[in-house]
Design an enzyme around this catalytic site. Structure first.
Site, short mmCIF file in Angstrom:
data_model
loop_
_atom_site.label_atom_id
_atom_site.label_comp_id
_atom_site.label_asym_id
_atom_site.label_seq_id
_atom_site.Cartn_x
_atom_site.Cartn_y
_atom_site.Cartn_z
N GLY A 1 0.81 -1.20 0.00
CA GLY A 1 0.00 0.00 0.00
C GLY A 1 0.85 1.26 0.00
N GLN A 2 0.18 2.41 -0.05
CA GLN A 2 0.91 3.69 -0.08
C GLN A 2 1.84 3.85 1.11
OE1 GLN A 2 -0.59 7.60 -1.56
NE2 GLN A 2 -2.57 6.66 -1.13
N ILE B 1 -3.85 -10.55 7.69
CA ILE B 1 -4.15 -10.21 9.07
C ILE B 1 -5.52 -10.74 9.53
CG2 ILE B 1 -2.66 -8.18 9.03
CD1 ILE B 1 -5.20 -6.43 8.90
N ALA C 1 -5.22 -2.38 5.34
CA ALA C 1 -6.60 -1.94 5.56
C ALA C 1 -7.42 -2.14 4.29
CB ALA C 1 -6.63 -0.46 5.96
N TYR C 2 -8.72 -2.23 4.49
CA TYR C 2 -9.67 -2.18 3.38
C TYR C 2 -10.03 -0.71 3.24
CZ TYR C 2 -13.86 -3.08 0.56
OH TYR C 2 -14.79 -3.11 -0.44
N THR C 3 -9.60 -0.08 2.14
CA THR C 3 -9.73 1.37 2.00
C THR C 3 -10.64 1.81 0.84
OG1 THR C 3 -7.72 1.47 0.65
CG2 THR C 3 -7.47 1.81 3.03
N ASP D 1 -9.65 9.72 9.43
CA ASP D 1 -10.60 10.79 9.73
C ASP D 1 -12.03 10.35 9.47
OD1 ASP D 1 -9.93 10.67 6.96
OD2 ASP D 1 -10.73 12.68 6.64
N TYR E 1 -16.99 2.02 5.90
CA TYR E 1 -15.53 2.11 6.06
C TYR E 1 -15.17 2.75 7.41
CZ TYR E 1 -10.83 4.04 5.54
OH TYR E 1 -9.52 4.39 5.76
N TRP F 1 -6.57 12.00 4.06
CA TRP F 1 -6.27 12.42 2.69
C TRP F 1 -4.85 12.02 2.26
CZ3 TRP F 1 -8.58 17.86 1.25
CH2 TRP F 1 -9.91 17.95 1.70
#
Length: 303
Positions: free
Chosen positions: A10-11, A38, A61-63, A103, A143, A168
């Site tokens: 991921g990022q 996980i 994560a599920y994003t 957030d 989410y 963000w």
């Protein structure tokens, strides 16, 4: 010291890999979802027993925010059950857990039943610095709910944790708003971007360094400083202003139009205001945080 990172593709996982060389005294173990699922408790136990990490950074994560509305079980399995599984094995091995949250745990139009965000002044009503770690979460979608439940699962399972809420995220890695804007600008002559959702862009490399700052201060780690922390870059903007700044700094000419959220409906509701107050993390860990425009310039220089 061994630091295990989940979600390495991921990022944030890629951002952590990009800064790992700056920490030669740390042995990093980067695991993607096929190396460490996980949601599988026994696989978590096997990997942790193999590497015996001192710290675990959960960047998995599920994003897919909108897709989560139609896949709540999958989002829950990763964001809630997965977080709990890591907390369980961290407790078994006395590993300190750094968990990334969001957030989206807030629907900041309303907080505790009262209006929170003044759209005309573009300021939160309670604090000019933004949402606090102590503000009561109120997620508006699947989410955000599953991420909040993940936080709660960790809190009830293992005391040695840092939950980092951020917002963000963008970077030179993976898919994100900044890269989408650059792609669309190469395909179109005009774009419309939402102007009435206010937050702070967070450069994933800055977040990665903040996490490593926490780990590097291991001697400070004691029960009193575990808990929830906010991290984003400094300042605030709308998505429209974020896009405008991207195009200015890349000297891209495009007809950019501001639109209200109502003109761009999505399956999942976005927080109208999600600027995070960073006072706590700056005070405890001595962080100096870049303004979002400065970090954007750094990131764009790498594209």
């Amino acid at each position: 010291m061994v630091v295990l990172v989940t979600g390495s593709n991921g990022q944030l996982g890629q951002a952590l890999q990009s800064v790992a060389g700056n920490y030669p005294s740390i042995d990093f173990v980067f695991c993607n979802s096929s190396q460490l699922d996980i949601t599988n408790l026994e696989q978590c136990r096997a990997v942790f027993n193999q590497f015996k990490p001192n710290f675990c950074i959960n960047a998995a994560a599920y994003t897919a925010v909108d897709k989560a509305e139609n896949e709540p079980e999958k989002a829950f399995d990763i964001n809630t059950n997965g977080a709990e599984n890591l907390a369980i094995v961290c407790k078994e091995l006395d590993t300190i857990l750094l968990h990334i949250s969001t957030d989206f745990v807030f629907d900041a139009h309303f907080l505790n039943g009262s209006a929170y965000y003044d759209r005309e002044l573009r300021l939160p009503l309670k604090s000019k610095l933004g949402l606090l770690e102590t503000d009561v979460p109120f997620p508006a979608g699947v989410y955000g709910l599953t991420k909040l439940q993940g936080e709660q699962a960790i809190q009830s399972t293992w005391e040695k944790h840092f939950i980092i809420r951020t917002s963000w995220i963008y970077s030179e890695f993976g898919n994100n708003f900044m890269k989408t804007m650059l792609r669309l600008a190469s395909e179109r002559e005009s774009l419309s971007v939402v102007k009435d959702q206010i937050g702070t862009p967070t450069y994933a490399v800055d977040l990665a360094n903040a996490l490593m700052n926490i780990i590097s201060h291991a001697e400070l780690v004691e029960a009193s400083i575990f808990g929830i922390y906010n991290f984003s870059n400094e300042g605030q903007c709308s998505w429209y202003e974020f896009a405008k700044e991207i195009f200015i700094r890349k000297e891209i000419k495009i007809d950019l139009k501001p639109i209200p959220t109502s003109a761009y409906p999505t399956p999942a509701k976005r927080p109208g205001y999600s600027v995070l107050d960073k006072t706590k993390i700056k005070a405890i860990f001595g962080l100096t945080i870049n303004n979002w425009e400065d970090s954007l310039s750094i990131c764009l220089s790498k594209i």
